[in-house]
Design an enzyme around this catalytic site. Structure first.
Site, PDB file in Angstrom:
ATOM      1  N   GLY A 148     -10.606 -60.064  14.353  1.00 18.75           N
ATOM      2  CA  GLY A 148     -10.515 -59.539  15.650  1.00 18.75           C
ATOM      3  C   GLY A 148     -10.641 -58.072  15.753  1.00 18.75           C
ATOM      4  O   GLY A 148     -10.968 -57.173  15.046  1.00 18.75           O
ATOM      5  N   GLY A 183      -9.537 -45.220  31.617  1.00 18.92           N
ATOM      6  CA  GLY A 183     -10.501 -46.042  31.195  1.00 18.92           C
ATOM      7  C   GLY A 183     -10.640 -47.203  32.124  1.00 18.92           C
ATOM      8  O   GLY A 183      -9.911 -48.158  32.524  1.00 18.92           O
ATOM      9  N   GLY A 184     -11.761 -47.067  32.804  1.00 26.19           N
ATOM     10  CA  GLY A 184     -12.278 -47.912  34.029  1.00 26.19           C
ATOM     11  C   GLY A 184     -13.209 -48.859  33.394  1.00 26.19           C
ATOM     12  O   GLY A 184     -14.102 -49.478  34.281  1.00 26.19           O
ATOM     13  N   HIS A 446     -23.082 -79.098  50.275  1.00 26.59           N
ATOM     14  CA  HIS A 446     -22.582 -78.074  51.469  1.00 26.59           C
ATOM     15  C   HIS A 446     -21.474 -78.466  52.036  1.00 26.59           C
ATOM     16  O   HIS A 446     -20.914 -79.346  51.885  1.00 26.59           O
ATOM     17  CB  HIS A 446     -23.812 -78.224  52.504  1.00 26.59           C
ATOM     18  CG  HIS A 446     -23.432 -77.416  53.626  1.00 26.59           C
ATOM     19  ND1 HIS A 446     -23.778 -76.226  53.688  1.00 26.59           N
ATOM     20  CD2 HIS A 446     -22.999 -77.589  54.868  1.00 26.59           C
ATOM     21  CE1 HIS A 446     -23.412 -75.460  54.807  1.00 26.59           C
ATOM     22  NE2 HIS A 446     -23.022 -76.535  55.653  1.00 26.59           N
TER      23      HIS A 446
HETATM   24  C1  LIG Z   1      -6.198 -57.522  27.937  1.00 25.40           C
HETATM   25  C2  LIG Z   1      -7.622 -58.196  27.499  1.00 25.40           C
HETATM   26  C3  LIG Z   1      -8.178 -59.136  28.328  1.00 25.40           C
HETATM   27  C4  LIG Z   1      -9.207 -59.840  27.772  1.00 25.40           C
HETATM   28  N1  LIG Z   1     -10.021 -60.665  28.940  1.00 25.40           N
HETATM   29  C5  LIG Z   1     -11.208 -61.473  28.354  1.00 25.40           C
HETATM   30  C6  LIG Z   1     -11.693 -62.394  29.233  1.00 25.40           C
HETATM   31  O1  LIG Z   1     -11.316 -62.495  30.060  1.00 25.40           O
HETATM   32  N2  LIG Z   1     -12.736 -63.019  28.669  1.00 25.40           N
HETATM   33  C7  LIG Z   1     -13.204 -62.890  27.348  1.00 25.40           C
HETATM   34  O2  LIG Z   1     -14.317 -63.389  27.040  1.00 25.40           O
HETATM   35  N3  LIG Z   1     -12.625 -61.777  26.516  1.00 25.40           N
HETATM   36  C8  LIG Z   1     -11.451 -61.185  26.811  1.00 25.40           C
HETATM   37  N4  LIG Z   1     -10.835 -60.298  25.929  1.00 25.40           N
HETATM   38  C9  LIG Z   1     -11.659 -60.037  24.634  1.00 25.40           C
HETATM   39  C10 LIG Z   1     -11.021 -61.282  24.137  1.00 25.40           C
HETATM   40  O3  LIG Z   1      -9.644 -61.337  23.769  1.00 25.40           O
HETATM   41  C11 LIG Z   1     -11.489 -61.163  22.306  1.00 25.40           C
HETATM   42  O4  LIG Z   1     -13.205 -60.639  22.440  1.00 25.40           O
HETATM   43  C12 LIG Z   1     -11.418 -62.293  21.522  1.00 25.40           C
HETATM   44  O5  LIG Z   1     -10.039 -62.530  21.482  1.00 25.40           O
HETATM   45  C13 LIG Z   1     -11.856 -61.961  20.200  1.00 25.40           C
HETATM   46  O6  LIG Z   1     -11.748 -63.173  19.369  1.00 25.40           O
HETATM   47  P1  LIG Z   1     -11.570 -62.982  17.743  1.00 25.40           P
HETATM   48  O7  LIG Z   1     -11.500 -64.467  17.332  1.00 25.40           O
HETATM   49  O8  LIG Z   1     -12.676 -62.267  17.229  1.00 25.40           O
HETATM   50  O9  LIG Z   1     -10.409 -62.130  17.581  1.00 25.40           O
HETATM   51  P2  LIG Z   1      -8.890 -62.309  17.822  1.00 25.40           P
HETATM   52  O10 LIG Z   1      -8.665 -62.856  19.255  1.00 25.40           O
HETATM   53  O11 LIG Z   1      -8.485 -60.733  17.913  1.00 25.40           O
HETATM   54  O12 LIG Z   1      -8.062 -62.866  16.963  1.00 25.40           O
HETATM   55  C14 LIG Z   1      -8.123 -62.260  15.607  1.00 25.40           C
HETATM   56  C15 LIG Z   1      -6.904 -62.775  14.808  1.00 25.40           C
HETATM   57  O13 LIG Z   1      -7.004 -62.421  13.528  1.00 25.40           O
HETATM   58  C16 LIG Z   1      -5.563 -62.334  12.723  1.00 25.40           C
HETATM   59  N5  LIG Z   1      -5.667 -61.346  11.693  1.00 25.40           N
HETATM   60  C17 LIG Z   1      -6.092 -60.163  11.763  1.00 25.40           C
HETATM   61  N6  LIG Z   1      -6.214 -59.510  10.518  1.00 25.40           N
HETATM   62  C18 LIG Z   1      -5.696 -60.661   9.558  1.00 25.40           C
HETATM   63  C19 LIG Z   1      -5.591 -60.782   8.221  1.00 25.40           C
HETATM   64  N7  LIG Z   1      -5.884 -59.635   7.368  1.00 25.40           N
HETATM   65  N8  LIG Z   1      -4.978 -61.694   7.984  1.00 25.40           N
HETATM   66  C20 LIG Z   1      -4.717 -62.868   8.807  1.00 25.40           C
HETATM   67  N9  LIG Z   1      -4.964 -62.858   9.918  1.00 25.40           N
HETATM   68  C21 LIG Z   1      -5.431 -61.785  10.475  1.00 25.40           C
HETATM   69  C22 LIG Z   1      -5.022 -61.308  14.051  1.00 25.40           C
HETATM   70  O14 LIG Z   1      -3.771 -61.603  14.074  1.00 25.40           O
HETATM   71  C23 LIG Z   1      -5.459 -62.481  15.238  1.00 25.40           C
HETATM   72  O15 LIG Z   1      -4.583 -63.384  15.754  1.00 25.40           O
HETATM   73  C24 LIG Z   1      -9.783 -59.595  26.521  1.00 25.40           C
HETATM   74  C25 LIG Z   1      -9.084 -58.615  25.495  1.00 25.40           C
HETATM   75  C26 LIG Z   1      -7.924 -58.319  26.195  1.00 25.40           C
HETATM   76  C27 LIG Z   1      -7.075 -57.236  25.416  1.00 25.40           C
END
Ligand SMILES: Cc1cc2nc3c(=O)[nH]c(=O)nc-3n(C[C@H](O)[C@H](O)[C@H](O)COP(=O)(O)OP(=O)(O)OC[C@H]3O[C@@H](n4cnc5c(N)ncnc54)[C@H](O)[C@@H]3O)c2cc1C
Length: 469
Positions: A148, A183-184, A446
Site C-alpha cells: 500500500g 489539495g482538492g 421506471h
Molecule cells: C481517505 C481515503 C479514502 C479513500 N477512498 C477510496 C474509495 O472510496 N475508493 C477506492 O477505491 N479507494 C479509496 N482510497 C484508496 C484505497 O484505500 C487504496 O487504494 C487501497 O487501500 C490500496 O490497497 P492496497 O491493498 O494496495 O494497500 P493498503 O490498503 O494500503 O494496505 C497495505 C497494508 O500493508 C501493510 N504493510 C505495509 N508494509 C508492510 C510490511 N513491511 N509488512 C507487513 N505489512 C505491511 C499495511 O499495514 C497495510 O495494512 C481511499 C484512501 C484514503 C486515504
C-alpha cells in the site's frame, strides 16, 4: 538469523492485508495454494481502516445531518437539529470493525494463516518478520507484495494534532468550526464536503487550475457549485506555504495571484497525494526493479522482474484505488496457480463520493481521441429523468463515449446522484464489448436513475425520447 530463529517454510506469502492483499490471499487459497498473510498493522489495510470505508461512513453521516436541516422547497421544516459527533465516530468505528472482523473471518475460513509483524526481504525466497519482541525468518515459494501507500508529508506542514493527514481528519473528536483543506483531489474534496455538511466552514486550497484534476471541467464545476452553496471557499492556483499553530487552531499562509494570504482555522487537512510503501521493505536486497516514483515495475500478470515475486495495489502503477488493488490481487494469485490471467485495465471505474457524485470508466472523449478512436460524446441530463426530479437532485449528466463506426461503448462519465452505483452498468458494457444499441434496447425499470443510461444510449443512436434532438 538470530539464535533459535529456525526458518519456517511457506508456500505463498502475501505481504499486507489491504484490499489488494486479503483478496489475493483468498483467491490464492481458492486455487489450492497454502497461504500465509503477514500484516504489520490492522487487517483490512488503509481502505477498511482509514480510507474508503470510514470516509464513506462519515460522508453518509454528513448527508444525513444536512438532510435533517429540512428543505424549504419540499416544505419540510425542522428545528433544533443537533449532531452528537462522538456517536457519529462510534458508529463509523462499528462499521469498520464489522468489516475488518468479517475479512479476518474470511481469511480464516479460507485457511489462510495470519501472522502479525513487519516484513523485510532478505533474498528472493526469504523474509524476516519482525514485531516489537521477535524476529522470525520465513522462506517462501511465491510472494505477493501488497504494502500500500501512506500520505505525503509536506516539509512545511508537519503532521500534528492540528495539521492532519486523511486519517487525522477522519478521526476528529469534534466538528471543526473552520477547516482548511490543502489539495482538492478526491480525498480532500470528499472530506471537505463531509465536514461542510456538518456545518464546518471549509476552505479548499488547490495548487492547480481546478479541483478534482482527473475529471472533466463540467463535472468538477457541479461539485464546486454545491460546495459553495454550503459556504465553502475554493481557491485555485493557491500555493500553500506554511502553517503556524496557535493555542487553539492554525494559521495557514498561501500565495494566490501573486499575493500572500492567510487563513485561520481549527485544523488544516493536508491531502497532496500518497507515496508507495516500498522503501523500507528491503526490495533492493532482492533486486526488484522500481520506477523513479518508487512504484514496483510489473508485467501483465503483476509479476516483478523476480519471477516468484508479484506486486499489486498502490505500490504499482495506475490509479491508487481499492478495486484496482483487489483486481490485481486476483490476477497475481491466479498467475501463481499457473492460470492464464492477465491484466486488462480497460474498464477501471473511478468514483468521487462528492455532492453530486462523480464517476468515470473507460475513456474520456479527449482520451479516446488521443488513443486514436473516432468517437462521439452523447449526453443526457439528470434534469430530464423522472426519478432524479422526484429525488430533488436533478443537477448532473451522463456522457457516453462511443465509437462512431459501430457505436461501441469505450467510456462513460457521470455526475449526479448515485453515479457511484450507475457506473457499474457502463463498466460491464465496456467489458462485454457492448454498443449503444445494446444499452438502448435493454429495458430499464421506471422511474429509475438507470433509465438515464438507456436514454444516453438513445442520444448516441439519434433517437432520444425525453430530450429534443
Ligand atoms: C481517505 C481515503 C479514502 C479513500 N477512498 C477510496 C474509495 O472510496 N475508493 C477506492 O477505491 N479507494 C479509496 N482510497 C484508496 C484505497 O484505500 C487504496 O487504494 C487501497 O487501500 C490500496 O490497497 P492496497 O491493498 O494496495 O494497500 P493498503 O490498503 O494500503 O494496505 C497495505 C497494508 O500493508 C501493510 N504493510 C505495509 N508494509 C508492510 C510490511 N513491511 N509488512 C507487513 N505489512 C505491511 C499495511 O499495514 C497495510 O495494512 C481511499 C484512501 C484514503 C486515504
Amino acid at each position: 538469523m538470530v539464535v533459535g530463529d529456525f526458518p519456517i517454510e511457506l508456500d505463498t506469502l502475501v505481504v499486507g492485508s489491504g484490499p489488494g492483499g486479503y483478496v489475493a490471499a483468498i483467491r490464492a487459497a481458492q486455487t489450492g495454494q497454502k497461504v500465509t498473510i503477514v500484516e504489520k498493522g490492522a487487517i483490512g489495510g488503509v481502505c477498511l481502516n482509514v480510507g474508503c470505508i470510514p470516509s464513506k461512513a462519515l460522508i453518509e453521516a454528513g448527508h444525513r445531518a444536512e438532510h435533517a436541516q429540512g428543505d424549504d422547497e419540499l416544505g419540510i421544516k425542522t428545528e433544533n437539529v443537533s449532531v452528537d459527533f462522538s456517536k457519529v465516530q462510534e458508529w463509523k468505528g462499528s462499521v469498520v470493525n464489522k468489516l475488518t472482523s468479517g475479512v479476518e473471518g474470511l481469511l480464516k475460513g479460507n485457511k489462510v494463516d495470519i501472522v502479525g509483524g513487519e516484513v523485510y526481504f532478505v533474498d528472493k525466497n526469504t523474509v524476516k518478520v519482525m514485531d516489537e519482541k521477535n524476529s522470525q525468518t520465513y522462506t517462501f515459494k511465491n510472494c505477493i507484495i501488497a504494502t500500500g501507500s501512506h500520505p505525503i508529508e509536506l516539509p512545511t506542514f508537519k503532521y500534528s494534532d492540528r495539521v492532519l493527514d486523511s486519517t487525522g481528519a477522519l478521526n476528529l473528536k469534534e466538528v471543526p468550526k473552520k477547516l482548511v483543506v490543502i489539495g482538492g483531489g478526491y480525498v480532500g474534496t470528499e472530506l471537505g464536503s463531509a465536514y461542510a455538511n456538518f456545518g464546518t466552514e471549509v476552505t479548499i486550497l488547490e495548487g492547480l487550475k481546478d479541483i478534482l484534476g482527473g475529471f472533466e471541467k463540467q463535472m468538477s464545476a457541479l461539485v464546486k457549485k454545491k460546495l459553495k452553496s454550503k459556504g465553502a471557499t475554493i481557491v485555485t492556483e493557491a500555493m500553500a506555504q506554511g502553517v503556524e499553530e496557535t493555542k487553539d487552531g492554525v494559521k495557514v499562509t498561501y500565495e494566490a495571484k501573486g499575493k500572500k494570504e492567510t487563513v485561520e482555522a481549527d485544523y488544516v487537512l493536508v491531502t497532496v497525494g500518497r507515496k508507495p510503501n516500498t522503501d523500507e521493505l528491503g526490495l533492493e536486497q532482492v533486486g526488484i526493479e522500481m520506477d523513479d516514483k518508487g512504484l514496483v515495475k510489473i508485467d501483465e500478470q503483476c509479476r516483478t522482474n523476480v519471477d516468484n515475486i508479484f506486486a499489486i495495489g498502490d505500490i504499482v502503477d495506475g490509479p491508487p484505488l481499492a478495486h484496482k488493488a483487489s483486481y490485481e490481487g486476483k490476477i497475481a494469485a491466479e498467475a501463481i496457480a499457473g492460470e492464464n490471467a492477465v491484466i486488462d485495465y480497460n474498464a477501471i471505474p473511478a468514483v468521487v463520493f462528492s455532492d453530486p457524485e462523480l464517476a468515470t470508466v473507460g475513456y474520456s472523449e479527449e482520451g479516446a481521441k488521443e488513443a486514436g478512436y473516432d468517437v462521439k460524446a452523447s449526453k443526457f441530463p439528470f434534469a430530464a429523468n423522472g426519478r432524479a426530479l422526484s429525488l430533488n437532485a436533478s443537477d448532473g449528466f451522463m456522457k457516453l463515449i462511443t465509437r462512431k463506426e459501430d457505436g461501441l461503448i469505450v467510456g462513460a462519465q457521470i455526475a449526479g446522484p448515485n453515479a457511484s452505483d450507475m457506473i457499474s452498468e457502463l463498466g460491464l458494457a465496456i467489458e462485454a464489448g457492448m454498443t449503444a444499441e445494446d444499452l438502448a434496447l435493454t429495458i430499464h425499470a421506471h422511474p429509475t436513475l438507470g433509465e438515464i443510461t438507456m436514454e444516453a444510449a438513445e442520444v448516441a443512436m439519434g433517437t432520444p425520447i425525453h430530450i429534443v434532438k
